[in-house]
Each structure stands twice: as structure tokens, then as C-alpha cells.
Design a protein around this motif. Structure first.
Motif, PDB file in Angstrom:
ATOM      1  N   PRO A 189       0.799  -1.229   0.000  1.00 60.04           N
ATOM      2  CA  PRO A 189       0.000   0.000   0.000  1.00 60.04           C
ATOM      3  C   PRO A 189       0.830   1.278   0.000  1.00 60.04           C
ATOM      4  O   PRO A 189       0.441   2.279  -0.617  1.00 60.04           O
ATOM      5  CB  PRO A 189      -0.835  -0.127   1.284  1.00 60.04           C
ATOM      6  CG  PRO A 189      -0.967  -1.591   1.490  1.00 60.04           C
ATOM      7  CD  PRO A 189       0.344  -2.168   1.052  1.00 60.04           C
ATOM      8  N   ALA A 190       1.973   1.254   0.666  1.00 62.40           N
ATOM      9  CA  ALA A 190       2.812   2.444   0.746  1.00 62.40           C
ATOM     10  C   ALA A 190       4.092   2.290  -0.065  1.00 62.40           C
ATOM     11  O   ALA A 190       5.140   2.845   0.290  1.00 62.40           O
ATOM     12  CB  ALA A 190       3.135   2.761   2.201  1.00 62.40           C
ATOM     13  N   ALA A 191       4.019   1.529  -1.144  1.00 60.32           N
ATOM     14  CA  ALA A 191       5.188   1.334  -2.008  1.00 60.32           C
ATOM     15  C   ALA A 191       4.762   1.303  -3.468  1.00 60.32           C
ATOM     16  O   ALA A 191       3.754   0.689  -3.822  1.00 60.32           O
ATOM     17  CB  ALA A 191       5.917   0.043  -1.648  1.00 60.32           C
ATOM     18  N   ILE A 192       5.536   1.993  -4.308  1.00 57.47           N
ATOM     19  CA  ILE A 192       5.280   2.029  -5.740  1.00 57.47           C
ATOM     20  C   ILE A 192       6.547   1.597  -6.460  1.00 57.47           C
ATOM     21  O   ILE A 192       7.640   2.105  -6.173  1.00 57.47           O
ATOM     22  CB  ILE A 192       4.881   3.445  -6.205  1.00 57.47           C
ATOM     23  CG1 ILE A 192       3.635   3.922  -5.459  1.00 57.47           C
ATOM     24  CG2 ILE A 192       4.648   3.472  -7.716  1.00 57.47           C
ATOM     25  CD1 ILE A 192       3.269   5.376  -5.743  1.00 57.47           C
ATOM     26  N   ALA A 193       6.418   0.656  -7.378  1.00 59.48           N
ATOM     27  CA  ALA A 193       7.552   0.198  -8.177  1.00 59.48           C
ATOM     28  C   ALA A 193       7.333   0.611  -9.626  1.00 59.48           C
ATOM     29  O   ALA A 193       6.228   0.493 -10.153  1.00 59.48           O
ATOM     30  CB  ALA A 193       7.698  -1.315  -8.084  1.00 59.48           C
ATOM     31  N   VAL A 194       8.378   1.119 -10.257  1.00 59.29           N
ATOM     32  CA  VAL A 194       8.296   1.543 -11.651  1.00 59.29           C
ATOM     33  C   VAL A 194       9.430   0.903 -12.437  1.00 59.29           C
ATOM     34  O   VAL A 194      10.594   1.000 -12.042  1.00 59.29           O
ATOM     35  CB  VAL A 194       8.393   3.080 -11.794  1.00 59.29           C
ATOM     36  CG1 VAL A 194       8.253   3.485 -13.264  1.00 59.29           C
ATOM     37  CG2 VAL A 194       7.344   3.780 -10.944  1.00 59.29           C
ATOM     38  N   ASP A 195       9.078   0.239 -13.524  1.00 58.09           N
ATOM     39  CA  ASP A 195      10.062  -0.249 -14.487  1.00 58.09           C
ATOM     40  C   ASP A 195      10.051   0.732 -15.651  1.00 58.09           C
ATOM     41  O   ASP A 195       9.065   0.829 -16.374  1.00 58.09           O
ATOM     42  CB  ASP A 195       9.698  -1.654 -14.962  1.00 58.09           C
ATOM     43  CG  ASP A 195      10.724  -2.239 -15.925  1.00 58.09           C
ATOM     44  OD1 ASP A 195      11.546  -1.464 -16.477  1.00 58.09           O
ATOM     45  OD2 ASP A 195      10.703  -3.458 -16.149  1.00 58.09           O
TER      46      ASP A 195
END
Length: 318
Positions: A74-80
Motif C-alpha cells: 500500500p505504501a510502495a510504488i515500483a516503476v520499471d
């Protein structure tokens, strides 16, 4: 030449499109270039744009990359970033980053597989403008050494801090863990100017003040071993946690056809979790420090127009 914001944006966007970038990529890059100019970070504004244009042409940057955004917690965003520019991946995740930080109090963004991020302060400044405190770091192609190693082991691994303050523009610090940024050494070499002692070593690993020799060599960390330790910690955050290339493994951002594949670490924090008057307290403390003779980052800047050398513009539009 002095440019208005929209005019400067259009020039940068056209140059990126001409180099093969998609309109979405070109717009994201142009916005960041202009923002760097307004912030007074001109070494990573229009001057740095040429590195992106060459990257588009030579294949180091995917011209039409479509970054993938996922939410591992919920408090983490991953971007490739998909070998594209870091700015577009950040743009696509920005609204969620702000919303989640304000909902959960803190959120981390971890981006991998991108070209160099440009001005690191661009990311923290945007979050500070949205009312958040932000800390960011990135790594890059290994261009920095220690006097013990004398081999390329780290990127310049900068650190940026941004925070909103009452009655003024956001407070932003953006500095490399190297004694200086590589673009400053390169520009000194182009002008034929010397560089300060402690900035770099030559190709044989010997300390030098000759910028032309330093370009062939490596940068040094600020503060000796302490600065090198900071560079190490920041690399563990961004390459270790985001899964991007370690700087030692990252292809060159200036040569070849492979993406550096480096990363971006951003921590966004809601400032009023414990105290409600953070922005006012920050403004007051900055004024107190300034009254004591402390140099406040950014306070010397009074940029009212974007001033770009005419020869640079001719090269962009030629």
C-alpha cells in the motif's frame, strides 16, 4: 537568448521529437529540462539535453518507452522505466505517490531500468510543491572512485531533500556525493579551465586539477572516506532496493547503445503527522539560520527568465 517558459518547453520538446522520441516522452523530458533551468541547475537543463538527444539517436534511451507502474505494498510504488527516461516513469506514478503518502503518512517509490534522472531536485521539488517532504537519490554509470581504490566503483550518487514552507517556494537541497558533478568537469575541460584540487583523478588514478585529464579519469567523493560511505549507502538504497544496475555494471550514459539501466529512490512523507505547523516552523528556522550567516541553498537564485546561449539554441534547432 531569453526565453519564456512555454517557448523553452517547445524548443526542448521539438528537439526530443526530432531525435525520435514519442510525444509523451518528449513532453516529460521538456518539462524537466525547463524546470532545471528555472531552479538554476543549468548544468542539467538545456546543456544536459544533448545527452538525451544522443541517447535517443544511439539507442541508449527507448524512444517510445511505456513505463510499468505496480504497487507491491500500500505504501510502495515500483516503476520499471523500460529503458526509457526516468522523468516519464515518475510522471505516471506521481499522482498515486502523492495520494498514498497523504493517506498512509509515508510512501516509497522505487524505479529501475532508466536513463540518468537529470536534475534530482526536480523530483523532490515537485513533491514539496504538493505539500510533502521528500528525500531522493539515484545512481548512474560508475564515474567516481576513492583514493584507496582508484577504480570506477560508484556513480556520483546525489541526494536531494525537498520540503514545503510557509510563504515561500519549497526548500530544496540537491547535491552529489562526489566533490562535483561530472558535467561541471566536462564544461571546465571544454573551456580549458582548471578544476579545484580534490575533485578528480586522472586516468592513472593520480589527483589532478587539469579538467582535460580529469575527463579521462574519475571523480572523487566529497569529504574523503565519509563522502564515499554516503555514496555507498545511497547506492544500496537505489540499486539494491529498486533492483537497478549497480553503478559498476551500468553501461555508459554517453557512449554505446545500451541503457545504463539505473534507478531512482524517492521517499515521500506527510509533514504534519506529529506537528500541524511544520511549514511555518521550517520557514522560521530557515530565517533564523540565515540571520546567523548560514548559506541557505537556493537563496542566491533570483531567476526571472530562462537565459540560454544562442549557439546552444542554434545547435538544438539546427
Amino acid at each position: 537568448m531569453r526565453l519564456e517558459t512555454q517557448e523553452a518547453h517547445d524548443i526542448a520538446r521539438r528537439a526530443a521529437v526530432k531525435a525520435g522520441a514519442s510525444h509523451e516522452v518528449a513532453n516529460a523530458l521538456a518539462k524537466a529540462v525547463v524546470s532545471a533551468e528555472w531552479a538554476g541547475s543549468r548544468a542539467v537543463g538545456f546543456a544536459h539535453l544533448f545527452d538525451y538527444l544522443d541517447g535517443f539517436v544511439k539507442g541508449r534511451i527507448a524512444k517510445d518507452a511505456k513505463p510499468e507502474v505496480t504497487f507491491p505494498a500500500p505504501a510502495a510504488i515500483a516503476v520499471d522505466a523500460k529503458c526509457g527516461i526516468a522523468q516519464l516513469g515518475f510522471d505516471l506514478a506521481f499522482a498515486e505517490l502523492v495520494q498514498r503518502a497523504k493517506t498512509y503518512g509515508v510512501t516509497v517509490l522505487l524505479q529501475s531500468n532508466s536513463f540518468t534522472v537529470g536534475e534530482l531536485g526536480y523530483y523532490t521539488r515537485r513533491l514539496a510543491e504538493a505539500g510533502l517532504v521528500a528525500i531522493a537519490t539515484t545512481n548512474a554509470t560508475a564515474q567516481m572512485t576513492t583514493l584507496e581504490s582508484r577504480k570506477a566503483v560508484y556513480g556520483t550518487n546525489p541526494l536531494s531533500f525537498g520540503a514545503p514552507r510557509a510563504g515561500a517556494k519549497p526548500f530544496v537541497i540537491d547535491q552529489a556525493s562526489s566533490a562535483t558533478a561530472f558535467v561541471n568537469v566536462r564544461q571546465a575541460a571544454e573551456r580549458g579551465d582548471p578544476i579545484p584540487e580534490g575533485w578528480a583523478v586522472d586516468a592513472q588514478g593520480n589527483p589532478t586539477t587539469d579538467a582535460r585529464e580529469a575527463v579521462k579519469g574519475l571523480l572523487l567523493a566529497f569529504g574523503g572516506a565519509r563522502g564515499a560511505n554516503i555514496a555507498m549507502m545511497l547506492e544500496f538504497l537505489v540499486a539494491g532496493m529498486a533492483g537497478s544496475n549497480w553503478s559498476m555494471d551500468a553501461p555508459s550514459f554517453a557512449e554505446g547503445s545500451e541503457s545504463p539501466g539505473v534507478g531512482l529512490f524517492v521517499l515521500a512523507i506527510k509533514p504534519d503527522l506529529v506537528v500541524e505547523d511544520f511549514t511555518a516552523r521550517l520557514s522560521s528556522q530557515i530565517e533564523r539560520l540565515a540571520a546567523q550567516g548560514v548559506r541557505i541553498p537556493g537563496s542566491h537564485l533570483n531567476v526571472t527568465e530562462i537565459d540560454v546561449p544562442e549557439e546552444l539554441l542554434k545547435k538544438l534547432e539546427g
